[in-house]
Design an enzyme around this catalytic site. Structure first.
Site, PDB file in Angstrom:
ATOM      1  N   ARG A 255     122.425 155.974  48.482  1.00 60.53           N
ATOM      2  CA  ARG A 255     121.993 156.366  47.142  1.00 60.53           C
ATOM      3  C   ARG A 255     123.197 156.483  46.218  1.00 60.53           C
ATOM      4  NH1 ARG A 255     117.586 160.541  45.880  1.00 60.53           N
ATOM      5  NH2 ARG A 255     116.049 158.939  45.495  1.00 60.53           N
TER       6      ARG A 255
ATOM      7  N   TYR B  99     119.969 164.275  47.319  1.00 59.12           N
ATOM      8  CA  TYR B  99     118.799 164.865  47.965  1.00 59.12           C
ATOM      9  C   TYR B  99     118.945 166.387  47.991  1.00 59.12           C
ATOM     10  CZ  TYR B  99     117.256 160.319  49.679  1.00 59.12           C
ATOM     11  OH  TYR B  99     116.810 159.050  49.765  1.00 59.12           O
TER      12      TYR B  99
ATOM     13  N   GLN C 215     121.399 151.044  43.173  1.00 60.96           N
ATOM     14  CA  GLN C 215     120.084 151.422  42.658  1.00 60.96           C
ATOM     15  C   GLN C 215     119.093 150.272  42.639  1.00 60.96           C
ATOM     16  OE1 GLN C 215     120.432 153.353  38.882  1.00 60.96           O
ATOM     17  NE2 GLN C 215     121.135 155.260  39.828  1.00 60.96           N
TER      18      GLN C 215
ATOM     19  N   ASP D 233     117.308 149.936  45.828  1.00 57.62           N
ATOM     20  CA  ASP D 233     116.755 151.144  46.420  1.00 57.62           C
ATOM     21  C   ASP D 233     115.232 151.065  46.520  1.00 57.62           C
ATOM     22  OD1 ASP D 233     116.208 153.617  47.316  1.00 57.62           O
ATOM     23  OD2 ASP D 233     117.384 154.684  45.829  1.00 57.62           O
TER      24      ASP D 233
ATOM     25  N   SER E 136     113.196 154.382  46.403  1.00 59.55           N
ATOM     26  CA  SER E 136     112.905 154.868  45.066  1.00 59.55           C
ATOM     27  C   SER E 136     111.774 154.081  44.436  1.00 59.55           C
ATOM     28  CB  SER E 136     114.142 154.764  44.175  1.00 59.55           C
ATOM     29  OG  SER E 136     115.107 155.672  44.600  1.00 59.55           O
TER      30      SER E 136
END
Lengths: 537, 472
Positions: free
Chosen positions: A149, A255, A154, A157, A160
């Site tokens: 992460r 997280y 991104q 990801d 996500s």
């Protein structure tokens, strides 16, 4: 900021060097009820742009409403069965981790060949036997759930992008099981109160749920142990519930971490109180590598109004709600508990498109078809690769993964602020003293006529200073041409110096000055008008 | 009686000039402001015409001046406005020099005692400001036209040289105060020559990127030259007008300097590009993601809000017309399209606004940097067309960067940034731009006009069916 390492790093193992014209295979998902597919016709086109040839198993996209002919139209080759697809492909893209294949009656993992690369969700922590089995096959496996992460990753990801869809769908599921409208309204037939929604855990899924619930018209409250998300919650128009407790739950990689017992007690009290009030609870709380924390007790569920709905997005990891049954929708004391674990799959078209894009970005980072290498020096690729040429490379060595820092203190800022303060006192006094001396000198020696002119000049300068600051920056160019024009007023000087004696030097000088000044006046005003005529709404 | 009438007319003209500048505060009132300025000028001119003589010469000069001025104003391209303004600045400077010389030859009023000394000093200063404005502006024009190199041209030991010239000018004032007739004329001419060279040297030393400051500053000087002429001619209208113009130029220079986070002194001592290229900006390595016009069209098609950040590169490539057309198409699709203008975009203050206005972009979607910076984080796509230093994140993030502290457009806050650029070269400041290596930055390499035209062609192709249906 993060800067990508150069991609043409030659450290990669020789085995990775593959010939041109690599084939990407998209098998049909075999997990029961799974509707998603690892490539849509749209992302297949993007894969081809990267130089790959795309093979698709027949009916692979059926669950997500993509027909074989749509894939063919996008330039893919449709392959009749899974075996020949796995046989032909150099890179296999999947959604679900390899499962027992119901029609072939063998495990998908056994289809993996050496020198083949599989990209899929793997969940290596939860599935050690699967990891072992895949390593035994001798290929390379990249786990989409292990993408680190960090901001550079991104676009890869998939967790996500799937969570985003899950969060949205959670609201839709809740709405379909909730007997009232989300939006408040006053009608001739009576008043409809708006639904009250509480979202616990404001990650990607939580934010998507807040956005969806808010746009359906509900009153939304959200809670998270990480105080950094407060602003995001408020920017979506929801209320952020706070505990007024000095503990921030930001753990590594953005997280959450496990909180202290005192904090948890306060948190549970808040939930118990909210449960009596709200109509819908959506929980998304997960802590990496741990079972989902229990947030909604049976007692709380029983305190909720009949007809209320709880959606537990953590059902797969054990659930945030005590009565959740993973994969099921149940009713407990008149409260509907939704523990579905296939929410992204229920929006298969959109989920496939996003997941497909994640895969395109990954393959692009792997060098496309021409320079396809699994570069273990690249931080992102290293973390994602769980098996490299038959060797288990999971878990990756720990690298510092900074959580979004709350208060970065710049060491240079204090020194920068000290500089003005350190300015010696005499330099601050320099100008006032000089101006004062000039005033005294002028006052002592200048004649009266000069004084009136000076008065006019100083006052006009201040007036100009005030007036010009009001000029809109967009009109600064016309301002300059207008000032060009009005400074042409110097023609007055020229006009007064011209006499009837044409040959006198004064007349000649005056005439030239008059000519120049007139050019300014005519040119300046006219070009200003020309420009101003262009400005329109 | 007649004299009082003229003075009254001058007062009215002064008031009209002030109202004219005040009118420029808003686009809605700007045209009226310009017309008020014309009216003020006409009144001042008419009143002076009552008391002057030598009408044939007057009419001849004015006729020629109007002809040249109108022709120039009608034909100048909007990209060439900086040259036009610089040229007009130089004319005011030269006119002030000529008026100064004429005034020395025959003072307009009989003076005695300290009045003579003061008058001489006024002439001397007026001619000095005038000639510096004139030669400096001429060099500025030559630099903008590319007749002389636009980079900073530095003489060896130039600080000694310029200080020497200023010293000589200061020393020459003493004999000038007492001289009469032609010796005084020679002293004035010698000072004019030295000051002329001084003007050339200081403007030559200023780099191309700083020309906007120089033009604003010379604009201010041209006002001061008018004001100085007013002092020597005992004319309050000239003083007021000169002071207004002087303030205006000073404010514009200040805004430009602030836009580059530099001081006047720093600009005048010159050589931005030269000092920075030896700077210690961290060498950047990384991969920039390049893209195609097709992908940009797709991005635009899926975007709800688009911000276009133009730089002078857009004007150089003459891309403002297709950019405006893209804006029109996207707005017709109901998307929010706005422009963000950095204070130093373009070659003079407000230049980019004029170029966009010329291309028919409505002025209410053209916003200043401060107005749009906070909105950029909610923007889907930012198109950077021909801008570089004004969108460099190091100005904010890297305290060691040569441009640290300069206000910049925070385009990197947007979801996606598309940079249209010829290659990876750095901008005027010679500073590497880490924006190009960001993950949400896509680079569209090549000639800005070709690429913008490519985007426009695909956009209009994709939107064409709608009007066709409407027609059927």
């Amino acid at each position: 900021m993060t800067i990508a390492a150069p991609k043409d790093n030659s450290v990669a193992a020789p085995l990775d060097a593959a010939p041109l014209g690599l084939k990407v295979g998209i098998p049909k998902e075999v997990f029961a009820g799974e509707q998603r597919v690892a490539a849509t016709p749209d992302t297949a086109k993007k894969l081809q742009k990267l130089g790959f040839e795309v093979l698709v198993e027949t009916q692979a996209g059926a669950g997500a409403s993509f027909t074989d002919s749509a894939y063919e139209a996008a330039g893919c080759t449709v392959v009749a069965d899974a075996i020949s697809l796995w046989e032909a492909a150099d890179v296999v893209l999947k959604v679900r981790s390899p499962q027992h294949h119901p029609t072939l009656d063998r495990h998908e993992a056994t289809l993996l060949k050496p020198e083949q690369t599989l990209v899929s969700f793997i969940w290596p922590a939860q599935n050690p036997e699967l990891l072992e089995q895949l390593a035994h096959q001798g290929g390379t496996v990249l786990a989409m759930d292990s993408v680190p992460r960090i901001s550079r990753a991104q676009k890869l990801d998939a967790l996500s992008s799937m969570a985003n869809i899950g969060g949205y769908r959670a609201v839709i599921e809740a709405a379909s099981h909730f007997g009232r409208c989300f939006t408040g309204q006053i009608t001739a037939a009576g008043k409809m109160p708006p639904a009250k929604v509480m979202v616990i855990g404001v990650g990607v899924a939580g934010l998507a749920a807040i956005g969806a619930a808010k746009s359906l018209g509900a009153i939304v409250k959200a809670f998270d142990t990480r105080l950094v998300v407060k602003e995001q919650v408020q920017s979506l128009g929801a209320e952020f519930l706070e505990l007024h407790f000095e503990e921030d739950g930001s753990g590594e990689g953005g997280y959450a971490k496990v909180m202290s017992p005192a904090f948890i007690a306060a948190e549970m009290a808040l939930f118990a109180q909210q449960a009596k009030d709200v109509d819908i609870i959506i929980t998304t709380a997960l802590i990496p590598g741990k079972p989902a924390p229990l947030l909604i007790t049976q007692e709380m569920v029983e305190s909720m109004k009949p007809g209320s709905v709880v959606v537990d997005l953590a059902a797969e990891q054990g659930g945030n709600c005590e009565v959740t049954e993973p994969g099921q929708v149940i009713s407990h004391n008149g409260v509907t508990i939704i523990g579905l674990t296939d929410l992204p799959s229920r929006m298969a078209s959109q989920a496939s498109q996003l997941y497909g894009n994640n895969l395109v970005h990954l393959l692009s980072d792997l060098g496309g078809a021409e320079n396809f290498t699994v570069n273990m020096e690249d931080q992102v690729i290293r973390a994602t690769t769980v098996i490299h040429n038959g060797q288990v490379t999971w878990p990756p060595p720990k690298v510092e993964a900074p959580a979004p820092s709350v208060s970065p203190t710049s060491p240079t800022s204090p020194t920068a602020e000290e500089i003005p303060a350190a300015k010696p006192w005499f330099s601050q006094l320099l100008w006032p003293v000089l101006i004062g001396l000039a005033c005294v000198a002028i006052g002592l020696w200048a004649p009266a006529s000069f004084m009136t002119h000076l008065t006019v000049f100083v006052l006009a300068s201040f007036l100009g200073w005030k007036v010009i600051w009001d000029v809109s920056p967009s009109l600064h160019t016309p301002l300059m041409s207008v000032t060009n024009a009005i400074s042409g007023i110097i023609i007055i000087g020229g006009m007064l110096q011209i006499s009837n004696n044409i040959a006198s030097p004064m007349t000649i000088l005056g005439a030239i000055a008059l000519f120049l000044g007139t050019v300014n006046i005519a040119g300046g005003f006219m070009v200003s008008q020309r420009m101003l005529n262009m400005f329109h709404k | 009686m007649e004299n009082n009438l003229v003075t009254t007319a001058y007062i009215v003209a002064s008031a009209l000039f002030i109202l004219s500048l005040a009118g420029l505060s808003q686009p809605e009132t700007a045209k009226r402001g310009n017309l008020l300025g014309i009216l003020g000028m006409a009144i001042a001119f008419g009143a002076t015409a009552l008391i002057c003589q030598g009408y044939p010469v007057q009419i001849g000069s004015i006729g020629l001046g109007v002809l040249v001025g109108v022709l120039a104003a009608a034909r100048v391209a909007m990209t060439d406005m900086p040259e036009m303004v610089a040229l007009l600045n130089s004319f005011v400077g030269l006119a002030a020099v000529l008026v100064g010389f004429a005034e020395y030859l025959q003072p307009s009023a009989a003076l005695t005692g300290t009045d003579i000394t003061v008058h001489r000093v006024e002439i001397y200063i007026g001619v000095f400001i005038g000639i510096v404005t004139f030669t400096g502006s001429m060099i500025a024009v030559a630099k903008l036209r590319g007749w002389v190199p636009s980079r900073a041209v530095l003489l060896p030991a130039r600080h000694v040289f310029t200080l020497g010239m200023l010293g000589a000018i200061a020393v020459l004032v003493a004999p000038f105060l007492t001289a009469t007739g032609s010796p005084g004329m020679w002293i004035l001419a010698a000072m004019t020559a030295i000051a002329g060279i001084f003007g050339i040297v200081i403007v030559m030393a200023i780099g191309g990127a700083d020309m906007a400051v120089v033009i604003s500053l010379l604009n201010s000087y041209s006002g001061l030259a008018s004001a100085a002429a007013g002092f020597m001619l005992n004319n309050d209208l000239l003083i007021i007008t000169g002071a207004l113009v002087g303030s205006s130029g000073a404010i514009l220079s200040y805004i430009m300097c602030k836009g580059m986070n530099r001081s006047f002194v720093n600009v005048l001592l010159g050589g931005f590009g030269e000092t920075a290229s030896s700077g210690k900006a961290a060498a950047l390595e990384g991969s920039a993601t390049s893209t195609t016009t097709g992908e940009v069209v797709e991005l635009l098609a899926n975007a709800q809000s688009v911000v276009i950040v133009p730089g002078y590169g857009m004007a150089v490539a003459q891309a403002q017309h297709p950019v405006a057309e893209i804006t029109r198409l996207l707005r017709a699709q109901g998307k929010q399209v706005r422009f963000g203008i950095h204070p130093v975009a373009g070659r003079m203050p407000g230049h980019m606004n004029v170029l966009l206005a010329e291309a028919n972009v409505p002025y209410d979607i053209v916003l200043e940097m401060d107005e749009i910076n906070d909105d950029l984080s909610h923007t889907d796509v930012v198109l950077v067309v021909g801008a570089n230093d004004t969108v460099n994140p190091s100005a904010k993030n890297d305290p060691t960067s040569p441009i640290a502290g300069m206000p910049v457009m925070e385009v990197w806050e947007a979801d996606t940034v598309v940079v249209l650029k010829r290659g990876m070269s750095s901008g005027y400041a010679g500073v590497e731009n880490p924006l190009f290596f960001n993950d949400n930055t896509l680079m569209l390499f090549g000639d800005a006009k070709t690429n913008v035209n490519g985007i426009l062609a695909q956009l209009s192709a994709s939107t064409a069916p709608t009007p066709a249906l409407a027609a059927a």
